[in-house]
Design a protein around this motif. Structure first.
Motif, PDB file in Angstrom:
ATOM      1  N   UNK A  59      57.936   5.035  14.300  1.00 37.77           N
ATOM      2  CA  UNK A  59      59.364   4.717  14.339  1.00 37.77           C
ATOM      3  C   UNK A  59      60.095   5.572  13.298  1.00 37.77           C
ATOM      4  N   UNK A  60      61.408   5.830  13.508  1.00 40.11           N
ATOM      5  CA  UNK A  60      62.153   6.658  12.544  1.00 40.11           C
ATOM      6  C   UNK A  60      62.061   6.155  11.106  1.00 40.11           C
ATOM      7  N   UNK A  61      62.105   4.838  10.917  1.00 44.74           N
ATOM      8  CA  UNK A  61      62.013   4.304   9.555  1.00 44.74           C
ATOM      9  C   UNK A  61      60.648   4.614   8.932  1.00 44.74           C
ATOM     10  N   UNK A  62      59.601   4.558   9.751  1.00 45.46           N
ATOM     11  CA  UNK A  62      58.265   4.897   9.252  1.00 45.46           C
ATOM     12  C   UNK A  62      58.168   6.387   8.957  1.00 45.46           C
ATOM     13  N   UNK A  63      58.792   7.205   9.814  1.00 48.33           N
ATOM     14  CA  UNK A  63      58.790   8.652   9.570  1.00 48.33           C
ATOM     15  C   UNK A  63      59.478   8.973   8.253  1.00 48.33           C
ATOM     16  N   UNK A  64      60.564   8.288   7.967  1.00 48.32           N
ATOM     17  CA  UNK A  64      61.271   8.497   6.694  1.00 48.32           C
ATOM     18  C   UNK A  64      60.347   8.222   5.508  1.00 48.32           C
ATOM     19  N   UNK A  65      59.592   7.119   5.582  1.00 48.51           N
ATOM     20  CA  UNK A  65      58.688   6.783   4.480  1.00 48.51           C
ATOM     21  C   UNK A  65      57.570   7.819   4.337  1.00 48.51           C
ATOM     22  N   UNK A  66      57.080   8.332   5.466  1.00 46.69           N
ATOM     23  CA  UNK A  66      56.041   9.364   5.411  1.00 46.69           C
ATOM     24  C   UNK A  66      56.589  10.645   4.788  1.00 46.69           C
ATOM     25  N   UNK A  67      57.819  11.009   5.137  1.00 46.01           N
ATOM     26  CA  UNK A  67      58.441  12.201   4.558  1.00 46.01           C
ATOM     27  C   UNK A  67      58.542  12.067   3.047  1.00 46.01           C
ATOM     28  N   UNK A  68      58.889  10.889   2.590  1.00 49.95           N
ATOM     29  CA  UNK A  68      59.078  10.687   1.145  1.00 49.95           C
ATOM     30  C   UNK A  68      57.756  10.517   0.400  1.00 49.95           C
ATOM     31  N   UNK A  69      56.813   9.820   1.011  1.00 46.43           N
ATOM     32  CA  UNK A  69      55.626   9.402   0.255  1.00 46.43           C
ATOM     33  C   UNK A  69      54.305   9.917   0.822  1.00 46.43           C
ATOM     34  N   UNK A  70      54.353  10.712   1.900  1.00 47.06           N
ATOM     35  CA  UNK A  70      53.129  11.262   2.449  1.00 47.06           C
ATOM     36  C   UNK A  70      52.417  10.286   3.353  1.00 47.06           C
ATOM     37  N   UNK A  71      51.287  10.757   3.890  1.00 46.47           N
ATOM     38  CA  UNK A  71      50.510   9.918   4.807  1.00 46.47           C
ATOM     39  C   UNK A  71      49.063   9.895   4.354  1.00 46.47           C
ATOM     40  N   UNK A  72      48.492   8.710   4.143  1.00 51.04           N
ATOM     41  CA  UNK A  72      47.097   8.642   3.681  1.00 51.04           C
ATOM     42  C   UNK A  72      46.149   9.313   4.654  1.00 51.04           C
ATOM     43  N   UNK A  73      45.120   9.923   4.101  1.00 50.59           N
ATOM     44  CA  UNK A  73      44.024  10.515   4.883  1.00 50.59           C
ATOM     45  C   UNK A  73      44.476  11.677   5.746  1.00 50.59           C
ATOM     46  N   UNK A  74      45.558  12.332   5.367  1.00 48.20           N
ATOM     47  CA  UNK A  74      46.000  13.543   6.054  1.00 48.20           C
ATOM     48  C   UNK A  74      46.421  14.560   5.004  1.00 48.20           C
ATOM     49  N   UNK A  75      46.790  15.752   5.468  1.00 50.52           N
ATOM     50  CA  UNK A  75      47.294  16.775   4.553  1.00 50.52           C
ATOM     51  C   UNK A  75      48.797  16.662   4.332  1.00 50.52           C
ATOM     52  N   UNK A  76      49.426  15.619   4.858  1.00 53.32           N
ATOM     53  CA  UNK A  76      50.863  15.441   4.726  1.00 53.32           C
ATOM     54  C   UNK A  76      51.203  14.933   3.333  1.00 53.32           C
ATOM     55  N   UNK A  77      51.891  15.773   2.496  1.00 55.81           N
ATOM     56  CA  UNK A  77      52.275  15.333   1.156  1.00 55.81           C
ATOM     57  C   UNK A  77      53.588  14.560   1.196  1.00 55.81           C
ATOM     58  N   UNK A  84      66.184  13.369  -1.217  1.00 56.47           N
ATOM     59  CA  UNK A  84      66.779  12.058  -1.417  1.00 56.47           C
ATOM     60  C   UNK A  84      66.480  11.171  -0.222  1.00 56.47           C
ATOM     61  N   UNK A  85      66.825   9.891  -0.353  1.00 49.42           N
ATOM     62  CA  UNK A  85      66.664   8.964   0.777  1.00 49.42           C
ATOM     63  C   UNK A  85      67.468   9.448   1.978  1.00 49.42           C
ATOM     64  N   UNK A  86      68.686   9.922   1.713  1.00 55.17           N
ATOM     65  CA  UNK A  86      69.539  10.404   2.800  1.00 55.17           C
ATOM     66  C   UNK A  86      68.940  11.645   3.457  1.00 55.17           C
ATOM     67  N   UNK A  87      68.340  12.528   2.633  1.00 55.11           N
ATOM     68  CA  UNK A  87      67.688  13.721   3.181  1.00 55.11           C
ATOM     69  C   UNK A  87      66.554  13.325   4.131  1.00 55.11           C
ATOM     70  N   UNK A  88      65.718  12.382   3.679  1.00 50.29           N
ATOM     71  CA  UNK A  88      64.575  11.957   4.485  1.00 50.29           C
ATOM     72  C   UNK A  88      65.034  11.282   5.768  1.00 50.29           C
ATOM     73  N   UNK A  89      66.080  10.496   5.672  1.00 48.96           N
ATOM     74  CA  UNK A  89      66.609   9.827   6.856  1.00 48.96           C
ATOM     75  C   UNK A  89      67.140  10.843   7.863  1.00 48.96           C
ATOM     76  N   UNK A  90      67.825  11.876   7.348  1.00 49.18           N
ATOM     77  CA  UNK A  90      68.346  12.924   8.228  1.00 49.18           C
ATOM     78  C   UNK A  90      67.208  13.704   8.882  1.00 49.18           C
TER      79      UNK A  90
END
Length: 520
Positions: A59-77, A84-90
């Motif tokens: 979901x978009x809200x989950x994508x925002x959190x991944x953009x800000x904080x990365x994703x466990x067990x992947x190479x996504x930082x 900013x929060x607004x940047x991640x939301x955009x």
């Protein structure tokens, strides 16, 4: 008063413009932050494609959190220190937006991309080098996008060639071990002749590809795609396209392919789906019976491109389940598959003969079943799986499907390997501060008997054994990395070869014989 009124009116008119100017420029942020890994066109590179149909259950809200904080067990930082929060939301809104023109990649596009480097019919009928053909390794060096062919007796390279960008680690071989098949994240599939040390053919089978599998009869290569959602069947001899199977469920719902596997005893490919609670089986030989008993069997003319509908090979057998299964492990006879979704719930056991779930498995966290191994323990066949999220290795009895032991590790791990003739299993601690640790597990006692730190501070992972099980190779996964060769019994270092981030290495004999200690 008149001047003040004019100024007030002017500021009121300018205010929306100021707010608009302050809004994040999502396209620019994507180019600066995301494009290097996910491609400037959002079609994927090292990372997956970022298109609405490729984001599945996210979901978009989950994508925002991944953009800000990365994703466990992947190479996504995480980018919380840059955005900013607004940047991640955009950015989240941007990747969920449908592009003006959706990418198309069907039979015509695949066929047009086909490249023949050598005539398969004119290849020599004997090897051009003296190395043991069964004890060769193909080593993927992602640091500079090359593959090294390594002699597993002398531990010396006999060839090194440039690969496609972002080559996936899972190299597969033809049943006789002569040809190596490899796939890149952007869909290129290549076939290389291990006898004559030359590239034979290449084709782009997808836009964002997950992995490939080679049929047990050596005639076909199956390609699992994230974008477009499809399984592509190629002729193994020259990689010319044969069939394109769109991955579509009920009511037209598409699904990305998590992985595709060959099941030689069944004469079929097994497909893991990311967005449908189903398992697909695709026979590559005509079944003795056109339908499997007790199953949902789905085949409609037009669902498959360029396929004679009278040919029952490559029909789709759909096994419907009550949960998603992203990651698979098979018993040695390919009668049962163990699967788990990346949602922290229990795993499932699906019997492929009757076509239904027969058991739940008590697996929490994020088990990496695709990297599991099997071995005999106290007269019982067990499987052991690392965990991508929790600090443990689970050992499961493959008769009762119950956990017989959980080993506490120094962190989540990615790979686990052993060999039928080796006393130990090796498990890395890929994620977290102990990434330089490799656990050595006694397969008799199910205890960690030693923790190796072969290159302190650097990621050491992906054990792989020689054909005879006497030596084990480990990767220092850094740009200035290395392959480290150990005696599999004494754990003494035998040799060290400099490599450019060797992310994976694959022994011919172990892969084509489906050795119990390696992934299939």
């Amino acid at each position: 008063m008149r001047l003040a009124s004019v100024l007030a009116t002017g500021f009121a008119l300018l205010a929306p413009l100021a707010v608009q100017a302050a809004e994040p420029d999502a396209a620019r942020l994507y180019t600066e932050t995301c494009a290097a890994c996910h491609g400037g066109d959002r079609l994927g590179a090292i990372g997956p494609a970022l298109l609405p149909q490729n984001l599945g259950r996210l979901k978009p809200a989950e994508a925002k959190e991944i953009i800000l904080h990365g994703r466990p067990a992947t190479q996504m930082p995480g980018f919380a220190d840059q955005l900013s929060e607004a940047d991640a939301e955009a950015l989240a809104a941007y990747i969920f937006a449908v592009p003006e023109s959706m990418p198309q990649w069907g039979m015509a596009e695949i066929a047009a991309s086909h490249v023949l480097h050598a005539d398969p019919a004119a290849l020599p009928d004997r090897p051009t080098h003296a190395s043991d053909l069964m004890n060769l390794f193909a080593v993927v060096e992602s640091g500079d996008h090359h593959v090294t062919i390594l002699d597993g007796d002398r531990f010396e390279p006999i060839d090194r060639f440039r690969s496609r960008f972002a080559l996936h680690g899972g190299i597969k071989y033809s049943p006789d071990g002569r040809f190596a098949y490899m796939a890149s994240r952007d869909g290129w599939v290549s076939v290389y002749d291990m006898w004559t040390l030359q590239m034979v053919a290449e084709v782009r089978a997808g836009i964002n590809t997950r992995n490939i599998a080679v049929s047990g009869d050596g005639k076909w290569v199956a390609v699992g795609n994230m974008v477009p959602a499809s399984v592509v069947i190629l002729n193994a001899r020259d990689l010319s396209p044969h069939t394109v199977i769109p991955v579509i469920g009920d009511k037209g719902a598409e699904s990305r392919v998590s992985a595709v596997y060959a099941a030689p005893p069944r004469g079929s490919f097994i497909v893991a789906l990311k967005d449908l609670p189903e398992v697909w089986e695709i026979p590559y030989v005509t079944p003795k019976k056109p339908y499997y008993p007790g199953l949902v069997h789905n085949y409609e003319p037009g669902m498959v491109e360029a396929l004679d509908v009278r040919d029952q090979a490559f029909q789709v057998r759909r096994i419907k389940l009550d949960d998603y299964l992203d990651d698979f492990f098979f018993d040695q006879g390919y009668e049962n598959l163990m699967g788990a979704a990346r949602n922290g719930r229990n795993g499932q056991v699906v019997n492929l003969i009757v076509g239904r779930k027969i058991a739940d498995i008590p697996l929490s966290g994020m088990p990496h079943l695709g990297s599991g191994i099997t071995f005999d323990w106290n007269g019982r066949r067990v499987m052991a799986s690392p965990n991508l999220k929790e600090n443990k290795i689970s050992v499961i009895d493959m008769t009762t499907w119950q956990t017989v032991k959980e080993l506490e590790t120094l962190g989540p791990g990615f790979f686990m390997r052993s060999h039928e003739k080796a006393p130990y299993a090796f498990a890395d601690v890929f994620f977290g501060p102990n990434k330089d640790a490799v656990h050595v597990i006694d397969k008799t006692t199910l205890e960690i008997v030693e923790t190796l730190r072969l290159e302190p501070g650097k990621t050491v992972a992906h054990a792989e054994f020689t054909e005879d099980g006497r030596h084990v190779l480990l990767s220092v996964m850094e740009d200035d990395g290395a392959l480290i060769v150990l005696d599999a019994a004494t754990l003494e270092e035998v040799k060290r070869l400099p490599m450019r981030r060797p992310v994976g290495k694959y022994n011919v004999a172990n892969k084509i014989r489906y050795e119990e200690g390696t992934s299939h």
